[in-house]
Scaffold this active site. Structure first.
Site, PDB file in Angstrom:
ATOM      1  N   HIS A 158      -9.843  33.916 107.126  1.00 36.03           N
ATOM      2  CA  HIS A 158     -10.704  34.527 106.106  1.00 36.03           C
ATOM      3  C   HIS A 158     -11.874  33.663 105.687  1.00 36.03           C
ATOM      4  O   HIS A 158     -12.577  34.004 104.742  1.00 36.03           O
ATOM      5  CB  HIS A 158      -9.907  34.866 104.840  1.00 36.03           C
ATOM      6  CG  HIS A 158      -8.835  35.886 105.036  1.00 36.03           C
ATOM      7  ND1 HIS A 158      -9.021  37.225 104.803  1.00 36.03           N
ATOM      8  CD2 HIS A 158      -7.554  35.756 105.452  1.00 36.03           C
ATOM      9  CE1 HIS A 158      -7.901  37.877 105.056  1.00 36.03           C
ATOM     10  NE2 HIS A 158      -6.989  37.007 105.453  1.00 36.03           N
ATOM     11  N   LYS A 187     -17.329  39.688  91.174  1.00 34.61           N
ATOM     12  CA  LYS A 187     -16.581  38.978  92.205  1.00 34.61           C
ATOM     13  C   LYS A 187     -16.345  37.566  91.692  1.00 34.61           C
ATOM     14  O   LYS A 187     -16.892  37.183  90.657  1.00 34.61           O
ATOM     15  CB  LYS A 187     -17.362  38.929  93.524  1.00 34.61           C
ATOM     16  CG  LYS A 187     -18.821  38.438  93.347  1.00 34.61           C
ATOM     17  CD  LYS A 187     -19.577  38.399  94.655  1.00 34.61           C
ATOM     18  CE  LYS A 187     -20.101  39.747  95.108  1.00 34.61           C
ATOM     19  NZ  LYS A 187     -19.663  40.154  96.419  1.00 34.61           N
ATOM     20  N   ARG A 188     -15.524  36.757  92.424  1.00 32.29           N
ATOM     21  CA  ARG A 188     -15.370  35.365  92.028  1.00 32.29           C
ATOM     22  C   ARG A 188     -16.737  34.699  91.935  1.00 32.29           C
ATOM     23  O   ARG A 188     -17.656  35.033  92.680  1.00 32.29           O
ATOM     24  CB  ARG A 188     -14.483  34.622  93.061  1.00 32.29           C
ATOM     25  CG  ARG A 188     -13.023  34.979  92.974  1.00 32.29           C
ATOM     26  CD  ARG A 188     -12.448  34.666  91.615  1.00 32.29           C
ATOM     27  NE  ARG A 188     -12.288  33.241  91.431  1.00 32.29           N
ATOM     28  CZ  ARG A 188     -11.138  32.591  91.594  1.00 32.29           C
ATOM     29  NH1 ARG A 188     -10.034  33.242  91.908  1.00 32.29           N
ATOM     30  NH2 ARG A 188     -11.064  31.299  91.416  1.00 32.29           N
ATOM     31  N   LYS A 210     -21.906  32.843  96.902  1.00 27.47           N
ATOM     32  CA  LYS A 210     -22.078  34.266  96.570  1.00 27.47           C
ATOM     33  C   LYS A 210     -23.371  34.515  95.788  1.00 27.47           C
ATOM     34  O   LYS A 210     -23.803  35.635  95.611  1.00 27.47           O
ATOM     35  CB  LYS A 210     -20.866  34.779  95.786  1.00 27.47           C
ATOM     36  CG  LYS A 210     -19.566  34.781  96.603  1.00 27.47           C
ATOM     37  CD  LYS A 210     -18.391  35.265  95.771  1.00 27.47           C
ATOM     38  CE  LYS A 210     -17.044  35.105  96.453  1.00 27.47           C
ATOM     39  NZ  LYS A 210     -16.777  36.166  97.452  1.00 27.47           N
ATOM     40  N   THR A 253     -15.139  42.900 100.388  1.00 34.23           N
ATOM     41  CA  THR A 253     -14.474  44.200 100.314  1.00 34.23           C
ATOM     42  C   THR A 253     -14.978  44.940  99.068  1.00 34.23           C
ATOM     43  O   THR A 253     -14.961  46.167  99.032  1.00 34.23           O
ATOM     44  CB  THR A 253     -12.941  44.060 100.243  1.00 34.23           C
ATOM     45  OG1 THR A 253     -12.622  43.044  99.282  1.00 34.23           O
ATOM     46  CG2 THR A 253     -12.362  43.691 101.596  1.00 34.23           C
ATOM     47  N   LYS A 279     -16.093  49.014  98.220  1.00 29.48           N
ATOM     48  CA  LYS A 279     -15.673  49.825  97.069  1.00 29.48           C
ATOM     49  C   LYS A 279     -16.893  50.429  96.375  1.00 29.48           C
ATOM     50  O   LYS A 279     -16.882  51.594  95.985  1.00 29.48           O
ATOM     51  CB  LYS A 279     -14.870  48.959  96.082  1.00 29.48           C
ATOM     52  CG  LYS A 279     -13.544  48.475  96.662  1.00 29.48           C
ATOM     53  CD  LYS A 279     -12.933  47.314  95.879  1.00 29.48           C
ATOM     54  CE  LYS A 279     -11.890  46.602  96.709  1.00 29.48           C
ATOM     55  NZ  LYS A 279     -11.515  45.271  96.189  1.00 29.48           N
TER      56      LYS A 279
HETATM   57  C1  26Q Z   1      -5.753  27.378  99.401  1.00 24.88           C
HETATM   58  C2  26Q Z   1      -5.002  26.225  99.193  1.00 24.88           C
HETATM   59  C3  26Q Z   1      -4.517  25.910  97.937  1.00 24.88           C
HETATM   60  C4  26Q Z   1      -4.769  26.775  96.881  1.00 24.88           C
HETATM   61  C5  26Q Z   1      -5.499  27.931  97.095  1.00 24.88           C
HETATM   62  C6  26Q Z   1      -6.000  28.218  98.344  1.00 24.88           C
HETATM   63  C7  26Q Z   1      -6.775  29.444  98.569  1.00 24.88           C
HETATM   64  C8  26Q Z   1      -6.460  30.604  97.895  1.00 24.88           C
HETATM   65  C9  26Q Z   1      -7.172  31.762  98.085  1.00 24.88           C
HETATM   66  C10 26Q Z   1      -7.829  29.481  99.460  1.00 24.88           C
HETATM   67  C11 26Q Z   1      -8.552  30.657  99.660  1.00 24.88           C
HETATM   68  C12 26Q Z   1      -8.223  31.815  98.970  1.00 24.88           C
HETATM   69  C13 26Q Z   1      -8.927  33.084  99.099  1.00 24.88           C
HETATM   70  C14 26Q Z   1      -9.811  33.386 100.011  1.00 24.88           C
HETATM   71  C15 26Q Z   1     -10.463  34.699 100.041  1.00 24.88           C
HETATM   72  O1  26Q Z   1     -10.249  35.531  99.173  1.00 24.88           O
HETATM   73  N1  26Q Z   1     -11.286  34.976 101.047  1.00 24.88           N
HETATM   74  C16 26Q Z   1     -11.948  36.280 101.139  1.00 24.88           C
HETATM   75  O2  26Q Z   1     -11.144  37.134 101.937  1.00 24.88           O
HETATM   76  C17 26Q Z   1     -11.629  38.456 101.912  1.00 24.88           C
HETATM   77  C18 26Q Z   1     -10.651  39.325 102.678  1.00 24.88           C
HETATM   78  O3  26Q Z   1     -10.752  39.074 104.047  1.00 24.88           O
HETATM   79  C19 26Q Z   1     -13.029  38.525 102.478  1.00 24.88           C
HETATM   80  O4  26Q Z   1     -13.499  39.834 102.336  1.00 24.88           O
HETATM   81  C20 26Q Z   1     -13.955  37.551 101.760  1.00 24.88           C
HETATM   82  O5  26Q Z   1     -15.209  37.517 102.406  1.00 24.88           O
HETATM   83  C21 26Q Z   1     -13.326  36.160 101.743  1.00 24.88           C
HETATM   84  O6  26Q Z   1     -14.122  35.279 100.964  1.00 24.88           O
END
Ligand code: 26Q
Length: 826
Positions: free
Chosen positions: A361, A552-553, A558, A670, A674
Site C-alpha cells: 500500500h 483524509k489523514r 497529501k 479511496t 466515494k
Molecule cells: C506501521 C507500523 C507501525 C504502526 C503503524 C503502521 C502503519 C499503519 C497504517 C503503516 C501504514 C498504515 C496505513 C497505510 C494506508 O492507509 N495506506 C493507504 O492505503 C489505501 C488503501 O490501499 C490507499 O488507497 C492509500 O493511497 C494508502 O495511502
C-alpha cells in the site's frame, strides 16, 4: 472466471427481512428495564441484538455451505479494520430499515436518533483499514467463503479534540458500554508463545516459549447485500493463560503475582497510529505475531475439521496479507507445519507459497516495515531461524539463476545487513507469496519499477495490479439515501447489484428532470452538513455555496497545505476586489463564486508538521470567517474528529473533491472514489486511482492539474528550487509572505515563519511547483460552477463513470487473479 466467482451466480435463498414483531419484543424487554434517560442506548442495544440473532442464523447457514465448497476460503489478515457503525449498514443489507423504524416508532424513538447513538468501531488509521472493511462487505456480497482476521483493540483510533486550533488526542473508549454486535467465542482460544529458546531433540527443532497468552475469538458478522451470505470478522483478544501466581502472592509480591495479566492485556491496549518512523516498538511486534499465530492456528484447526489432512491446506485456503503488518505469516505457517505437524521443509514451503499473497500500500521506502534482528531473536527465536533458512534457500536459487552476484544478493536479502541488522518484512512477504499486488495501475507500475524492481525481474508474473474499490452499500445506499432514491427513479434499481449499470445514467446527463432531482438530493445533503457545522462549530454557511472538501489523514504528501494556500490566495483576491475578479480562464470580470472550504482529518500524534498544518487551517479559518469584507464569499471550516460516520455525512454533501497529492505518492486513494460516486467533481493530480477514475469518467469531466510522475522526477533531478516559483509568482509571494509574516496569527506573528522559510528551501512535495497550475484549475472550477447546468451534467457523468470502482469488482478480480486455486489463477 474461477469457481469462486461462479458462485455468485447461483440463486440464493433470501431469508425473510427483519421481523418487526421480534424487534418490538426485544425492545419491550430491554426498555422495560430502564426508566432513565438512556432510552436511545437501550433502543440501539435492542436493535443490535435483534439483528445479531438474524445474522447468526445466516452465519450458521454460510458456514454449512462453505464446508462443502470446492474452492478456497479467503483469510484476510489485517492489523486494521475501520468498520465504522454497524446498524445503518446492516439495515441496508437486510432491507430492514422500515421494520426497524416502525418498531422504534412504537417505542417512541426515531431511527435516526438511535443510529447516532452507536459508537464507531475505529479499528484502523485510514485507507488501508477502511479498504479491509469494504472488502468484508464485498466478499459477503459476491459470495466468497471468507474470514477477516484482526485484533480487538480496547482503544481504536484516538478521538481528536481541537483546543485553540491545536489537535489534542483523547483515548477512544468505544467498548465502554460493551459491544452488542460481537459474539464472544470462548471455545475458540489458541495459545500464543513469546520468547524462550529452541530445543533440539532427535534432530527435531522445537520452540519452547518463555511466556504464553491465550488469544480468544470475538466475532462480528458482516452481511452481504441481496444474498443471505455473510462474512466473519474474527478479532483476537489476549488473556493471561495462567491464573494468579500464588507462590508470588504468598511471598507478598501482590503486583508480581498478577504481572502476567498485565502483560497479556497490554496486547489489547491500542491500535498503533500510522507514525511508524520509529519501528522498534516491541509491543507492536507482539501484536502482529498474535494476529498471525492465532489466525493460522484457527485456519488449520478448521481445515483439519473439514478436510482431514494438513497437506491440502494451501489448496483450500488463501491467506492474504494486508500490507506487511501480518508478514510473520510465512515463518509461523512453516513452524506450525514443520514443528507441529511433522511436514518436511519442501512440502511445507509449497503449501505456504500456495496459500500466501500480499498487497503493498505504499511506495515510500521509509514506510517499509523492518524489525531489528536482535528483537526478533529475543521474542521469536524459532521464527528467526526459519527466516534465515528461507533466506538462504532463496539466495541460493538467485545465485543458481544469475550466478554469484554479491550486490544483487545484498539487495534482495531478507536481512538488511547495513547498520543494525533488520529483517525486511516486505522481502519476506514477496518471497513467500504467489501473487503480490499494488492498489492502482500507477502504483503497481511504480512498484515494479522502483522499490521491488529486483524482485520483479526475478518473478515478473507474480506482480499484478488490483485497483481498489469501495462498497456502494455503505458509501451510496446507506450514506446517501437521497441520491439512491434519485438513481432508482432515474435508471431503475439494477445498479444496486451491478454497479456498472450506473453507465446508463449518461443518457440522462442533459435531461432537465434528471437535473432537478440530482440538485435537490445534493442540496438536501448540503443542508444536513450546514446544520451540523452550525451545531458543532457555530459557523453559518450558505448551502448554495460551492462545497470544496478535503477529508483524509493529514500528511505532507497529501498537500492540505497546497489547498490552504489557494484559500489564502482567494482571500487576498476577495479583499483586493470584493465586487469580482478577472477570471484568468475567461479573461472576463466575474463576481465571486461563494465557496465553503471544508477540511477534516487527524494527524498522527508524533507528526509535528501535520499538526502545524491543522493549526494553520484554524488560524486562517478564524481570520477569513470573521472578516466582514469577505462575508459569504468564502468560509473555511475544519470539522474535528474525522471518522467513518462523519465521512458518511460530509462526502454526500460535497461539490468538489480535493485529491491533490504529489504525483507518484498516493498509492490509490479511496476517498476520491466515494466523492465521485456521490456526485462531486474531482480537482486532482495525475496520481493513484485519480488517473483510472479520470479515464473512466472522461478527462473532460475532471479538473486535472500539476506535474505528472515523470515530471516530478525530472524536476527534482534538475535541482528543483522552490524559491524560483516564489520569486516569479506574485500571488504565491503574497500567500507565503502573509502566512510567514503572521497575518493569520497576529498575537504570535512568528508562528509559521520557520515553516514557510523551510518550504522555500526544501519543498519535497512540490507545492510551489504545482501552485500556479492548481490555481488555474480552481479558476476553471469557478467558471463551471457558475453554469449550474454544465456543472450538474458533469456531476451526473461522474457518477455514471464510477461503476467500475465498486469493491465488488475489486473482490472479483482478487478471486480470479490472486485467490483462485493453484493453476486457475492467471
Ligand atoms: C506501521 C507500523 C507501525 C504502526 C503503524 C503502521 C502503519 C499503519 C497504517 C503503516 C501504514 C498504515 C496505513 C497505510 C494506508 O492507509 N495506506 C493507504 O492505503 C489505501 C488503501 O490501499 C490507499 O488507497 C492509500 O493511497 C494508502 O495511502
Amino acid at each position: 472466471m474461477s469457481e469462486l466467482t461462479a458462485k455468485k451466480k447461483k440463486p440464493t435463498v433470501l431469508l425473510p427481512t427483519l421481523d418487526a414483531k421480534a424487534i418490538e419484543r426485544s425492545l419491550e424487554h430491554t426498555l422495560s428495564q430502564r426508566s432513565d434517560g438512556s432510552r436511545r442506548a437501550a433502543g440501539l442495544r435492542a436493535s443490535a441484538v435483534t439483528i445479531r440473532n438474524q445474522l447468526e442464523q445466516r452465519w450458521a447457514r454460510t458456514q454449512a455451505a462453505d464446508e462443502a465448497r470446492t474452492d478456497r476460503r479467503v483469510n484476510y489478515l489485517s492489523m486494521e479494520f475501520l468498520m465504522g457503525r454497524t446498524l445503518g449498514n446492516a439495515l441496508v443489507a437486510l432491507n430492514g430499515s422500515e421494520a426497524m423504524s416502525t418498531a422504534l416508532d412504537k417505542a417512541g424513538m426515531e431511527l435516526a436518533d438511535v443510529l447516532e447513538e452507536e459508537q464507531d468501531a475505529a479499528l484502523g488509521n485510514g485507507g488501508l483499514g477502511r479498504l479491509a472493511a469494504c472488502f468484508l462487505d464485498s466478499m459477503a456480497t459476491v459470495g466468497v467463503a471468507s474470514f477477516g482476521y484482526g485484533l480487538r483493540y480496547q482503544h481504536g483510533m484516538f478521538s481528536q479534540r481541537i483546543e485553540d486550533g491545536r489537535q489534542i488526542e483523547m483515548p477512544d473508549m468505544w467498548l465502554k458500554h460493551g459491544n452488542p454486535w460481537e459474539s464472544f467465542r470462548p471455545e475458540l482460544a489458541f495459545t500464543i508463545g513469546f520468547g524462550g529458546r529452541v530445543e533440539v531433540a532427535g534432530g527435531v527443532r522445537r520452540w519452547v516459549p518463555a511466556q504464553t497468552v491465550n488469544a480468544c475469538a470475538h466475532d462480528l458478522i458482516v452481511p452481504g447485500r441481496d444474498t443471505d451470505r455473510v462474512s466473519t470478522l474474527r478479532l483476537w483478544k489476549a488473556t493471561a493463560s495462567s491464573s494468579l501466581d500464588f507462590a508470588a502472592f504468598s511471598r507478598g509480591d501482590i503486583l508480581g503475582s498478577a504481572q502476567h495479566y498485565l502483560s497479556a492485556d497490554s496486547l489489547n491496549w491500542l491500535l498503533y497510529p500510522d507514525d511508524s518512523t520509529e519501528a522498534g516498538r516491541e509491543l507492536r511486534l507482539r501484536q502482529e505475531f498474535m494476529l498471525v499465530s492465532a489466525s493460522l492456528q484457527d485456519m488449520i484447526a478448521r481445515h483439519l475439521y473439514e478436510k482431514i489432512d494438513v497437506e491440502t491446506f494451501g489448496l483450500h485456503n488463501a491467506v492474504h496479507l494486508n500490507d506487511t503488518h501480518p508478514a510473520m505469516v510465512p515463518a509461523e505457517l512453516m513452524r506450525l507445519l514443520i514443528d507441529e505437524h511433522g511436514i518436511a521443509w519442501e512440502a511445507a514451503w509449497k503449501i505456504t507459497r500456495q496459500a500466501v499473497s500480499y498487497t503493498n500500500h505504499t511506495l515510500m521506502p521509509e514506510a517499509l516495515e523492518t524489525w531489528p534482528v536482535a528483537m526478533m531473536e529475543r521474542i521469536l527465536p524459532r521464527h528467526l531461524e526459519i527466516i534465515y533458512e528461507i533466506n538462504q534457500r532463496f539466495l541460493t536459487e538467485v545465485a543458481e539463476r544469475f550466478g554469484a552476484d554479491h550486490e544483487l544478493a545484498r539487495k534482495l536479502s531478507l536481512v538488511d545487513e547495513s547498520g543494525e541488522r533488520r529483517v525486511r518484512m516486505a522481502h519476506l512477504a514477496i518471497v513467500a507469496s504467489h501473487k503480490i499486488n499494488g492498489v492502482s495501475a500507477l502504483h503497481s507500475d511504480l512498484m515494479v519499477k522502483t522499490i521491488f524492481a529486483d524482485f520483479a525481474r526475478l518473478w515478473p508474473q507474480r506482480f499484478i495490479n488490483v485497483t481498489n474499490g469501495v462498497t456502494l452499500g455503505r458509501w451510496v445506499m446507506h450514506a446517501n439515501p437521497h441520491l439512491t432514491q434519485w438513481l432508482d427513479a432515474t435508471i431503475g434499481k439494477k445498479w444496486r447489484k451491478q454497479s456498472t449499470q450506473l453507465e446508463t445514467l449518461r443518457a440522462h446527463a442533459k435531461k432537465p428532470e434528471a437535473h432537478s432531482g440530482f440538485t435537490a438530493a445534493k442540496l438536501a445533503n448540503k443542508q444536513r452538513l450546514v446544520d451540523l457545522i452550525r451545531r458543532d462549530l457555530g459557523i453559518s454557511v450558505d448551502p448554495h455555496s460551492l462545497f470544496d472538501v478535503q477529508v483524509k489523514r493529514i500528511h505532507e504528501y497529501k498537500r492540505q497545505l497546497l489547498n490552504l494556500m489557494h484559500v489564502v490566495a482567494r482571500y487576498q483576491a476577495i479583499i483586493a476586489n470584493p465586487q469580482g475578479h478577472l477570471n484568468a480562464e475567461t479573461g472576463k470580470l466575474t463576481t465571486w463564486v461563494p465557496r465553503t472550504v471544508v477540511f477534516s482529518g487527524k494527524a498522527a500524534s508524533a507528526y509535528v508538521a501535520a499538526k502545524q498544518i491543522i493549526r494553520l487551517i484554524h488560524d486562517v479559518a478564524r481570520v477569513v470567517n470573521s472578516d466582514p469584507r469577505v462575508g459569504d464569499k468564502l468560509k473555511v471550516v475544519y470539522l474535528p474528529d474525522y471518522s467513518v460516520s462523519l465521512a458518511e455525512k460530509i462526502i454526500p454533501a460535497a461539490d468538489l473533491s480535493e485529491q491533490v497529492s504529489t504525483a507518484g505518492t498516493e498509492a490509490s486513494g479511496t476517498g476520491n472514489m466515494k466523492f465521485a460516486l456521490n456526485g462531486a467533481l474531482t480537482i486532482g493530480t495525475w496520481d493513484g486511482a485519480n488517473i483510472e477514475m479520470a479515464q473512466a469518467i472522461g478527462e473532460a469531466n475532471v479538473f486535472v492539474f500539476g506535474l505528472r510522475t515523470d515530471e516530478v522526477a525530472a524536476t527534482k533531478l534538475a535541482g528543483y528550487d522552490p524559491r524560483l516559483h516564489y520569486e516569479e509568482n506574485k500571488v504565491l509571494q503574497g500567500v507565503v509572505d502573509a502566512i510567514s509574516g503572521g497575518v493569520f496569527c497576529p498575537g504570535d506573528p512568528d508562528r509559521y515563519r520557520a515553516m514557510m522559510q523551510q518550504l522555500l528551501r526544501n519543498d519535497p512535495y512540490l507545492l510551489l511547483a504545482d501552485f500556479e497550475s492548481y490555481c488555474q484549475a480552481q479558476a476553471k472550477v469557478d467558471v463551471l460552477y457558475k453554469d449550474q447546468n454544465a456543472w450538474v451534467e458533469k456531476a451526473i457523468l461522474n457518477v455514471a463513470g464510477m461503476g467500475g470502482f465498486s469493491s465488488d469488482r475489486t473482490i472479483a478480480q482478487y478471486v480470479d487473479q490472486v485467490w483462485a486455486k493453484p493453476g486457475a489463477a492467471g
